[in-house]
Design an enzyme around this catalytic site. Structure first.
Site, short mmCIF file in Angstrom:
data_model
loop_
_atom_site.label_atom_id
_atom_site.label_comp_id
_atom_site.label_asym_id
_atom_site.label_seq_id
_atom_site.Cartn_x
_atom_site.Cartn_y
_atom_site.Cartn_z
N ASP A 1 2.31 17.80 -25.71
CA ASP A 1 3.31 18.19 -26.77
C ASP A 1 3.89 17.09 -27.71
O ASP A 1 4.02 17.36 -28.77
CB ASP A 1 4.68 18.38 -25.71
CG ASP A 1 5.84 18.58 -26.44
OD1 ASP A 1 6.06 19.91 -26.93
OD2 ASP A 1 6.82 17.64 -26.77
N ILE B 1 15.97 20.47 -29.80
CA ILE B 1 15.14 20.11 -31.33
C ILE B 1 16.09 20.97 -32.39
O ILE B 1 16.33 20.48 -33.44
CB ILE B 1 13.71 20.51 -31.46
CG1 ILE B 1 13.30 19.86 -32.73
CG2 ILE B 1 13.48 22.14 -31.59
CD1 ILE B 1 13.51 18.16 -32.68
N ARG C 1 19.32 32.52 -25.00
CA ARG C 1 19.95 33.04 -23.62
C ARG C 1 21.28 32.51 -23.05
O ARG C 1 22.05 33.40 -22.80
CB ARG C 1 18.90 32.88 -22.51
CG ARG C 1 17.59 33.50 -22.74
CD ARG C 1 16.80 33.09 -21.88
NE ARG C 1 16.79 31.64 -21.74
CZ ARG C 1 15.89 30.76 -21.24
NH1 ARG C 1 15.21 31.13 -20.08
NH2 ARG C 1 15.95 29.42 -21.07
N LYS D 1 6.39 23.41 -33.48
CA LYS D 1 5.12 22.95 -32.99
C LYS D 1 5.17 22.99 -31.55
O LYS D 1 6.07 22.86 -30.88
CB LYS D 1 4.64 21.85 -33.32
CG LYS D 1 5.52 20.50 -33.54
CD LYS D 1 6.09 19.98 -32.11
CE LYS D 1 5.27 19.54 -30.91
NZ LYS D 1 6.00 18.59 -30.08
P1 NAP Z 1 14.42 22.79 -24.92
O1 NAP Z 1 15.44 21.72 -25.22
O2 NAP Z 1 14.05 23.15 -23.52
O3 NAP Z 1 15.19 23.88 -25.86
C1 NAP Z 1 14.39 25.26 -26.05
C2 NAP Z 1 15.54 26.39 -25.72
O4 NAP Z 1 14.86 27.57 -25.81
C3 NAP Z 1 16.42 26.26 -24.76
O5 NAP Z 1 17.37 25.58 -24.58
C4 NAP Z 1 16.71 27.55 -24.38
O6 NAP Z 1 17.77 27.95 -24.74
C5 NAP Z 1 15.41 28.45 -24.96
N1 NAP Z 1 14.51 29.28 -24.19
C6 NAP Z 1 14.19 30.54 -24.41
N2 NAP Z 1 13.23 30.81 -23.57
C7 NAP Z 1 12.98 29.63 -22.63
C8 NAP Z 1 12.31 29.30 -21.50
N3 NAP Z 1 11.38 30.37 -20.91
N4 NAP Z 1 12.44 28.10 -20.96
C9 NAP Z 1 13.15 27.45 -21.31
N5 NAP Z 1 13.93 27.25 -22.55
C10 NAP Z 1 14.08 28.80 -23.19
O7 NAP Z 1 13.02 22.50 -25.93
P2 NAP Z 1 12.96 21.46 -27.14
O8 NAP Z 1 12.86 20.06 -27.04
O9 NAP Z 1 13.93 21.91 -28.13
O10 NAP Z 1 11.57 22.07 -27.49
C11 NAP Z 1 11.40 23.46 -28.30
C12 NAP Z 1 10.18 23.23 -29.07
O11 NAP Z 1 10.63 22.48 -30.14
C13 NAP Z 1 8.95 22.85 -28.25
O12 NAP Z 1 7.71 23.58 -29.06
C14 NAP Z 1 8.79 21.51 -28.62
O13 NAP Z 1 7.42 21.24 -28.61
C15 NAP Z 1 9.32 21.50 -29.93
N6 NAP Z 1 9.71 20.09 -30.41
C16 NAP Z 1 10.70 19.48 -29.88
C17 NAP Z 1 11.08 18.33 -29.94
C18 NAP Z 1 12.10 17.41 -29.11
O14 NAP Z 1 12.16 16.12 -29.45
N7 NAP Z 1 12.85 17.85 -28.07
C19 NAP Z 1 10.85 17.65 -31.25
C20 NAP Z 1 10.20 18.36 -31.99
C21 NAP Z 1 9.64 19.59 -31.56
P3 NAP Z 1 18.54 29.14 -23.94
O15 NAP Z 1 18.66 28.70 -22.42
O16 NAP Z 1 20.13 29.39 -24.51
O17 NAP Z 1 17.57 30.33 -23.93
#
Ligand code: NAP
Length: 308
Positions: free
Chosen positions: A168, A14, A37, A90
């Site tokens: 989610d 995101i 990280r 969120k």
């Molecule tokens: P994501 O792709 O997994 O990205 C989260 C990032 O946070 C990871 O790439 C990771 O980067 C870092 N991180 C730090 N601690 C972590 C852990 N324990 N486990 C996994 N990653 C960790 O997730 P995302 O989809 O961006 O979602 C993140 C937040 O945004 C959530 O709350 C989600 O509900 C919200 N969101 C997502 C979307 C969507 O379409 N994906 C839309 C709206 C809101 P490093 O490995 O570099 O630390």
């Protein structure tokens, strides 16, 4: 007023899909650092975690937390204790108590806390809210059905406790309904389908009732292939009010009223800038409260195992 110097924590899907462009498109805020990280970004200071960032001496005013909800409390707490304004993706946290603790801490520290709900910035939401304030609502039905393999590939955290599973995306629907409904409502029944090998539900069927007795139902499902469904249908005595495509399109009494380009994240950062400059916070946790209630009142059904 000088530009807010911002750091993103958690440079994942995101952050890359939405936050970077939204920050660049807004006056009054600039990205100066990233704490992640594994991920790096050219042209800004990069750190592996928020503690290293806060200890570095790089000057920032605010952080935007784009990490998974589990673990976000410690990051937000560290930022608030360091006197930084905080914007939360969120859901705002993994538990109810922790988000209220952050709210108290932000006000003690005299900094802004913004619990964002990007779906509330979808184009149809505000017009629907105004319309429903003048109509008599009879019932509400939400269908939020998408293909988890398409939208969340390889996201292990989402299936862990605190990751919320199908809530989610489902919490986005609840963030809209809590915004547009002219009166509050509470959960009365919850059926949750858990894959046998997962700690979070893949589907949920919910029933709510408002103070005046309006019935609200919601069906969330992550097993939908083909066309995806993010619809909210409100029956009113004057005719149906329907939000589709996640709140970006509005149909009133059968006629299309609003079809607009997506500005959700640009609007979020614009609001964050005004909160920080005005010395205010915006922390409505009601969608998370409904999700917590769904787990509290949930009847558990075990369904087929899920593999990515
Ligand atoms: P994501 O792709 O997994 O990205 C989260 C990032 O946070 C990871 O790439 C990771 O980067 C870092 N991180 C730090 N601690 C972590 C852990 N324990 N486990 C996994 N990653 C960790 O997730 P995302 O989809 O961006 O979602 C993140 C937040 O945004 C959530 O709350 C989600 O509900 C919200 N969101 C997502 C979307 C969507 O379409 N994906 C839309 C709206 C809101 P490093 O490995 O570099 O630390």
């Amino acid at each position: 007023m000088s530009s807010i110097r911002l750091a993103i924590v958690g440079l994942g899907k995101i952050a890359r899909d939405q936050h970077l462009q939204a920050i660049a498109a807004n006056d009054g805020i600039e990205l100066v650092a990233v704490a992640s990280r594994n991920a790096r970004l050219d042209g800004v200071h990069c750190f592996t975690d928020i503690d290293a960032l806060l200890a570095s001496g790089v000057e920032i005013d605010a952080v935007s937390l784009c990490t998974p909800p589990q673990g976000r409390f410690e990051q937000a707490r560290a930022a608030l204790l360091a006197g930084k304004h905080v914007m939360l993706e969120k859901p705002p946290g993994a538990t109810i108590a922790e988000v209220f603790a952050l709210d108290r801490l932000a006000s003690q520290q005299g900094v802004s806390l913004f619990a964002t709900w990007h779906s509330r910035e979808a184009a149809a939401v505000e017009p629907a809210r105004k319309l429903l304030a003048e109509r008599k609502v009879k019932s509400v039905h939400v269908e939020w059905k998408e293909d988890v393999r398409h939208w969340h590939p390889g996201q292990d955290w989402i299936w862990e406790p605190g990751g919320l599973g199908v809530f989610d995306p489902g919490i986005n629907a609840l963030s809209i309904v809590t915004r547009i409904m002219p009166e509050s409502f509470h959960l009365t029944a919850s059926d949750l389908s858990f894959p046998a090998n997962r700690a979070a539900p893949i589907a949920a069927d919910l029933e709510f009732r408002s103070a005046s007795g309006i019935a609200l139902t919601a069906a969330f499902d992550w097993r939908q292939t083909g066309p995806q469904t993010w619809d909210i249908r409100v029956e009113t005595e004057e005719g149906p009010v329907v939000l589709t495509h996640g709140g970006s399109r509005l149909f009133v009494d059968g006629d299309a009223q609003i079809v607009e380009e997506d500005r959700e994240y640009r609007n979020l950062y614009k609001h964050f800038v005004s909160l920080v400059n005005g010395g205010q916070s915006d922390t409505d946790f009601s969608p998370l409260v409904h999700v917590a209630d769904a787990f509290m009142l949930g009847r558990r059904h075990v369904v087929e195992t899920f593999e990515d």
